[in-house]
Design an enzyme around this catalytic site. Structure first.
Site, PDB file in Angstrom:
ATOM      1  N   ASP A  52       0.821  -1.210   0.000  1.00  0.00           N
ATOM      2  CA  ASP A  52       0.000   0.000   0.000  1.00  0.00           C
ATOM      3  C   ASP A  52       0.854   1.259   0.000  1.00  0.00           C
ATOM      4  O   ASP A  52       2.077   1.207   0.170  1.00  0.00           O
ATOM      5  CB  ASP A  52      -0.909   0.013   1.232  1.00  0.00           C
ATOM      6  N   TYR A 111       7.002 -10.145   6.437  1.00  0.00           N
ATOM      7  CA  TYR A 111       6.825  -8.708   6.661  1.00  0.00           C
ATOM      8  C   TYR A 111       7.412  -8.332   8.013  1.00  0.00           C
ATOM      9  O   TYR A 111       7.314  -9.094   8.978  1.00  0.00           O
ATOM     10  CB  TYR A 111       5.347  -8.318   6.642  1.00  0.00           C
TER      11      TYR A 111
END
Length: 246
Positions: A52, A111
């Site tokens: 994002d 992540y």
């Protein structure tokens, strides 16, 4: 057509995200413009993860098909030169079989989320981490995170805009570690739902500052209700760390 796997690093701060969009510059757009500058052709690049706006990467992976062979080091260096001054870099390029797909061949994604836990404002890490003033208990956060490991319906921890067909995912590992003033949260799974990691982090931050208990995290997961989630952590501290392939 020879196919190339690219390992990519970028600062997500100035971008609308990975994927090309009409409302601003994306990482994908910068890469495709760099490739066109190198070879004069408009080639499509496919990424392993659609990060994002504001989310960074140390190990994003993408693939691209060229019409003629090119030395991987030449590809890397030339495209990097054409992408300047944008904060995007191809760290490694390698030729791969046609069957390789950056997104669908991936077996695990890693992540990392960075929290800087101190009173002083950020300077060098501005836009690169989440600054939290209140002292956080990283051990309590790690313990609560284990309630989120495994195969679950993660409706509570996904964006209402998430387009995944199913909210069920298997999270392989979540670790929370403190290094002086920095807390690192690492999540590993084959794939994640939209905003899943940032939803985890925002919820675990509530545990760290004493607002939530592990039991409340367990209840939130069981609720299968987005309204039961804690606040979503900002994008600044999130990094796509690594993508694994067989």
């Amino acid at each position: 057509m020879p196919r190339y796997k690219l390992t990519i690093e970028y600062d997500g701060s100035p971008f609308v995200g990975w994927q090309a969009q009409t409302n601003g510059r994306s990482v994908q757009q910068v890469l495709e413009e760099g490739i066109k500058g190198f070879c004069g052709q408009e080639l499509k690049i496919f990424g392993a993860g659609r990060t994002d706006a504001g989310v960074h990467a140390l190990g994003q992976v993408a693939h691209v098909d060229f019409e003629t062979p090119v030395a991987p080091d030449t590809l890397r260096d030339a495209v990097n030169a054409h992408m300047r001054p944008h904060p995007v870099a191809i760290v490694e390029a390698e030729e791969v079989p046609d069957s390789f797909e950056a997104r669908f061949s991936a077996v695990k994604r890693h992540y990392m989320y960075r929290i800087v836990n101190r009173r002083a404002p950020l300077t060098l890490d501005r836009g690169q981490a989440w600054l939290v003033h209140k002292t956080l208990d990283a051990d309590a956060m790690h313990d609560a995170a284990q309630a989120l490991v495994g195969n679950h319906d993660f409706t509570t921890f996904r964006s209402v805009q998430c387009q995944a067909k199913s909210p069920v995912k298997t999270v392989d590992e979540i670790s929370v570690s403190r290094y002086a003033d920095e807390i690192e949260i690492v999540c590993r799974a084959r794939s994640f739902l939209h905003n899943q990691v940032r939803s985890f982090v925002g919820t675990l931050k509530m545990v760290g500052d004493g607002s939530w208990t592990r039991r409340k995290v367990e209840k939130a997961l069981a609720a299968k209700d987005r309204a039961a989630c804690g606040p979503v952590a900002p994008p600044d501290g999130l990094y796509l760390l690594q993508v694994d392939y067989e």
